[in-house]
Design a protein around this motif. Sequence first.
Motif, mmCIF file in Angstrom:
data_model
loop_
_atom_site.group_PDB
_atom_site.id
_atom_site.type_symbol
_atom_site.label_atom_id
_atom_site.label_comp_id
_atom_site.label_asym_id
_atom_site.label_seq_id
_atom_site.Cartn_x
_atom_site.Cartn_y
_atom_site.Cartn_z
ATOM 1 N N TYR A 224 0.781 -1.454 -0.081
ATOM 2 C CA TYR A 224 -0.246 0.026 -0.006
ATOM 3 C C TYR A 224 1.023 0.950 -0.330
ATOM 4 C CZ TYR A 224 -3.836 -3.228 0.697
ATOM 5 O OH TYR A 224 -4.801 -4.308 0.912
ATOM 6 N N GLU A 225 1.280 1.956 -1.450
ATOM 7 C CA GLU A 225 1.442 2.951 -1.527
ATOM 8 C C GLU A 225 1.353 4.460 -0.612
ATOM 9 O OE1 GLU A 225 -0.174 2.695 -3.387
ATOM 10 O OE2 GLU A 225 -0.526 5.067 -4.131
ATOM 11 N N GLU A 226 1.770 4.741 -0.414
ATOM 12 C CA GLU A 226 1.614 6.378 -0.009
ATOM 13 C C GLU A 226 2.072 7.215 0.463
ATOM 14 O OE1 GLU A 226 0.879 7.122 4.485
ATOM 15 O OE2 GLU A 226 1.417 5.023 4.958
ATOM 16 N N TYR A 227 1.322 8.983 0.213
ATOM 17 C CA TYR A 227 2.233 10.448 -0.449
ATOM 18 C C TYR A 227 2.769 9.672 1.706
ATOM 19 C CZ TYR A 227 3.763 14.125 -1.658
ATOM 20 O OH TYR A 227 4.597 15.372 -1.671
ATOM 21 N N LYS A 228 3.908 10.419 2.162
ATOM 22 C CA LYS A 228 4.518 10.444 3.462
ATOM 23 C C LYS A 228 5.620 11.299 3.020
ATOM 24 C CE LYS A 228 4.625 8.278 7.493
ATOM 25 N NZ LYS A 228 4.770 6.595 8.572
ATOM 26 N N CYS A 229 6.025 11.925 4.045
ATOM 27 C CA CYS A 229 7.283 12.696 4.058
ATOM 28 C C CYS A 229 8.128 12.531 5.126
ATOM 29 C CB CYS A 229 7.204 14.006 3.820
ATOM 30 S SG CYS A 229 8.043 15.686 3.887
ATOM 31 N N SER A 230 9.678 12.412 4.870
ATOM 32 C CA SER A 230 10.101 11.665 6.200
ATOM 33 C C SER A 230 11.090 12.691 7.268
ATOM 34 C CB SER A 230 11.406 11.262 5.148
ATOM 35 O OG SER A 230 11.775 11.863 4.984
ATOM 36 N N CYS A 231 10.824 14.039 6.783
ATOM 37 C CA CYS A 231 11.092 15.289 7.218
ATOM 38 C C CYS A 231 10.729 15.152 8.752
ATOM 39 C CB CYS A 231 10.946 16.729 6.989
ATOM 40 S SG CYS A 231 8.833 17.400 6.793
ATOM 41 N N SER A 232 11.501 16.267 10.195
ATOM 42 C CA SER A 232 11.048 16.481 11.238
ATOM 43 C C SER A 232 11.572 17.652 11.892
ATOM 44 C CB SER A 232 11.030 14.142 12.392
ATOM 45 O OG SER A 232 13.102 14.570 12.055
ATOM 46 N N LYS A 233 11.101 18.398 12.956
ATOM 47 C CA LYS A 233 11.965 19.124 13.467
ATOM 48 C C LYS A 233 13.520 18.555 13.870
ATOM 49 C CE LYS A 233 11.661 23.309 16.701
ATOM 50 N NZ LYS A 233 11.472 24.323 17.081
#
Length: 281
Positions: A224-233
């Motif tokens: 199940y693909e998804e739009y997901k970012c890996s950024c964080s503070k």
Amino acid sequence: MIKRAILFGGKAIVSVLDTTTTVNDAIKIHGYSSSVAAAMGKALTMTAFMSAGFKGAGNKLTLIIDGNGEGGKMVLCGDFGAKVRGYIQNPKACEGRQVSVSDIVGKSGYLNVIKDFGLKEPYNGLSQIVNGNIDEDFAYYFTTSEQLPSAVALGVKMQDGKCVKAGGIIVQPMPNCSEEEIFILQDIVSNFTDVATLLSEKSAAEIVDFYFGHFEISHLPDIYEEYKCSCSKRRIEEMLLTLGKKEALDIVETQGQIQVGCEFCNSKYVFTKEDVQRMFK
Ligand SMILES: [Zn+2]
């Protein structure tokens, strides 16, 4: 949803992707014009396909598509499990008029594929843009850079600024696949001239069974693909640390704070003078 199956007892893999939800999530974040949504929809589908095959949690894919088109440069990333994200220089290019994906991507430039498997040097593949349609550009890349003469059919259907259907059908032969078998598979894929409409009529699973079910088929688990970012503070902090204390404090002094925006998901991160002093302690 990504359906995959092995054909001819292991000589080829067919993947059928329905990426409609992912493309609509990208449209919500970036506010694409309809023409840009069609181009980014295809590119995100390709990113999902290529990162769906990753075996390790730390594996990373970066695609840079730069064909000197109306949309400017496209950068896409895929993580293990087909978690994808991307941005394009001009998200609202050709707003209000319908132009082709080739016009958005451009027809002269290059396609750069970087795969990071956590080894010393990442894999780095480069090929020419063929016609900016993305399907042919990636088919050419797979054939020339990865020696896998793949058949690629992608499609995005837009209506009133929303994606009605997006997805792709990709067949990739293994090195032991005969030329005759490659020809049969490419011939089938060449019939998929409107993948988005086909996906409106049949589910991904039905497409696999209907068109490829007779080739000694064995199904692989769904992804199940998804739009997901890996950024964080924390990640942005690490980036700011490379600026050096003096530079970071200079920005805080002149601008009152440091504001960093993520190009992939539009998140904004704000760092105060106290934050900067704590970071460099
Ligand atoms: Zn982000």
